[in-house]
Enzyme design. Structure first.
Site, PDB file in Angstrom:
ATOM      1  N   GLU A 172       0.826  -1.179   0.099  1.00 45.10           N
ATOM      2  CA  GLU A 172      -0.028  -0.280   0.005  1.00 45.10           C
ATOM      3  C   GLU A 172       0.989   1.306  -0.018  1.00 45.10           C
ATOM      4  O   GLU A 172       0.831   2.089   1.153  1.00 45.10           O
ATOM      5  CB  GLU A 172      -0.922  -0.175   1.252  1.00 45.10           C
ATOM      6  CG  GLU A 172      -1.978  -1.249   1.098  1.00 45.10           C
ATOM      7  CD  GLU A 172      -2.722  -1.135   2.253  1.00 45.10           C
ATOM      8  OE1 GLU A 172      -2.629  -0.561   3.379  1.00 45.10           O
ATOM      9  OE2 GLU A 172      -3.978  -1.793   2.125  1.00 45.10           O
ATOM     10  N   GLU A 363      -5.528  -8.072  -1.241  1.00 46.59           N
ATOM     11  CA  GLU A 363      -6.277  -8.051   0.127  1.00 46.59           C
ATOM     12  C   GLU A 363      -7.821  -7.551  -0.118  1.00 46.59           C
ATOM     13  O   GLU A 363      -7.964  -6.769  -0.980  1.00 46.59           O
ATOM     14  CB  GLU A 363      -5.655  -6.842   0.969  1.00 46.59           C
ATOM     15  CG  GLU A 363      -4.258  -7.199   1.549  1.00 46.59           C
ATOM     16  CD  GLU A 363      -3.755  -6.128   2.308  1.00 46.59           C
ATOM     17  OE1 GLU A 363      -4.533  -5.536   3.039  1.00 46.59           O
ATOM     18  OE2 GLU A 363      -2.634  -5.915   2.531  1.00 46.59           O
TER      19      GLU A 363
END
Ligand code: BG6
Length: 468
Positions: A172, A363
């Protein structure tokens, strides 16, 4: 229409070292920033590790990996995403020689995955910068981190490259915009961090990511390197063009990371934003060369969508963890994360149209409180809410595949219960496998299959057909 997933679609689950391994100081491991984050991002870091930090023991994957991987095999996983703890390999981060015992641990994990025919998907840096690099160098604000990271990558590619084909450079990467300590190891408190230092740190990470890509391709010709982005579709709060433009600006802040990874240069809208913020980046000629090494695929996490508004006096004040304002049409989880399965289809189409690189959802999941019950003498959790969450999202993945999006796979977040990143709680559970550990640290660490375990197994076994 029946949901159709391509042959060879990779099905599995995802974790991160600091949230599962425990053994925070075993076999020469150094401290990472996570070891001083007993409350996640909700309070400032502690000076040193405190016993109430659940990550110090986590779910003890360090000693139970064989049992856990056997459970993943039973689920039918064809891929398992995990991260390597940088501070196991380079305890301080700036040494020249790696820690052999740390490398040996990942050899053992990879042996076990190989035995079960599960493809590894490795995150090189997942919110676990060595603490020394944060405290001594102020993390990624310092250009020297590029060299330390590259050395770490070289060790990983040389040691594991013959059997790890899928690599992600930074978890991320765009989350550094909101969480500079967690994401960028930047010790300067975020209220004091200047835009100049923040964007210079981002630049260093982007160069490091490109250098890792270049190095992997040199050392492991068949490796596939991906960037990893926190995907948050941004909807205008109203049809007012001011809100639409505000949404575009916020979307750009995140797109910049993917654009640079996929196109190899800074996009114009981003240069303008930096200019207007008075940021003058130190970009060398060699940085420019490095950035040209673009990724092979784009991976992303997806939990929520958010809204954006130009109304500074109104809801703009109530920004959530993801930097947006709540969408009045959506339900939310027990932790206030809004649930929007169609947002996943939006993100998939958007990224595919924009970058034309294969995508990977690495995810997606629901953090919820689970209640352990006994059925036929076996402890389990009747987590129909989790089944519904994944089913609804996977149906939208099917829609995106029908739209023509190219997608490599889907790994659910926290396939086994683990310690939360944002709050450091155990009670925020994502898994198909329950781990008996509580927020006060009590529990046996026993693993139990939840109802969702059987459900996900049937989805994988049917390559998605069981969704229809
Ligand atoms: C992602 C992170 O942001 O979200 C994970 O990559 C994290 O590390 C996951 O665990 C879920 O967030 P949380 O705060 O519920 O653990």
């Amino acid at each position: 229409m029946a949901t159709s997933f391509p042959d060879g679609f990779l099905w599995g689950g995802a974790t991160a070292a600091n949230q599962i391994e425990g053994a925070y100081d075993a076999d020469g491991k150094g401290l990472s920033i996570q070891d001083v984050m007993p409350r996640g991002i909700t309070t400032p870091p502690s000076e040193s590790p405190t016993p109430d930090n659940l990550k110090l023991e986590a779910i003890d994957f360090y000693h139970r990996y064989a049992e856990d991987i056997a459970l993943f095999a039973d689920l039918g996983f064809t891929v398992f995403r995990f991260s390597i703890a940088w501070s196991r390999i380079f305890p301080l981060g700036d040494e020249t020689e790696p820690n052999e015992a740390g490398l040996a641990f990942y050899d053992r994990v990879l042996d076990e995955l190989e035995r079960h025919g599960i493809e590894p998907l490795v995150t090189i840096s997942h919110y676990e910068t060595p603490l020394h690099l944060a405290r001594t160098y102020d993390g990624w604000t310092n250009r020297e981190l590029i060299g330390f990271y590259e050395r770490y990558c070289r060790v990983l590619f040389e040691r594991f490259g013959h059997r790890v084909k899928y690599w992600l450079t930074f978890n991320e990467i765009n989350s550094v915009l909101h969480e500079p300590f967690l994401s960028g190891g930047i010790a300067t408190p975020k209220e004091q961090l200047t835009q100049q230092d923040l964007h210079q740190a981002i630049h260093h990470e982007l160069v490091a990511s490109a250098r890792a890509t270049r190095l992997a391709h040199e050392l492991v010709p068949d490796a596939k390197i991906g960037c990893m982005i926190l995907a948050v579709p941004i909807y205008p709060l109203t049809p007012n063009p001011d809100d639409v433009v505000a949404a575009m600006h916020t979307a750009h802040a995140n797109y910049a990371f993917g654009d640079i990874h996929c196109r190899g240069e800074y996009p114009g809208y981003h240069l303008r934003r930096l200019r207007e913020a008075g940021v003058e980046l130190d970009i060398t000629d060699s940085d420019r060369d490095d950035l040209r090494y673009t990724v092979d695929f784009v991976s992303f996490s997806y939990y929520v969508s958010v809204c954006e508004t130009a109304d500074k006096a109104g809801p703009a004040d109530g920004r959530d963890l993801f930097g947006g304002v709540p969408n009045p049409t959506l339900p939310q989880s027990e932790w206030g994360w809004q649930i929007d399965p169609q947002g996943l289809r939006v993100a998939l189409n958007d990224y595919w149209d924009r970058w034309q690189k294969p995508l990977f959802i690495v995810e997606n999941g629901l953090g919820a409180v689970d209640e352990l019950v006994e059925i036929d003498g076996e402890p389990t959790v009747l987590d129909d809410y989790r089944i519904a969450f994944h089913r609804d999202h996977l149906v939208q993945v099917g829609e995106a595949l029908t739209d023509g999006v190219r997608l490599l796979g889907y790994t659910t977040w926290g396939c086994i219960d683990l310690v939360s990143a944002s709050t450091a709680q155990m009670s925020k559970r994502y898994g198909f496998i329950y781990v008996d550990r509580n927020d006060d640290g009590s529990g046996t660490l026993q693993r139990y299959r939840k109802k969702s375990f059987e459900w996900y197994r049937s989805v994988i076994a049917s390559n998605g057909a069981a969704l229809s």
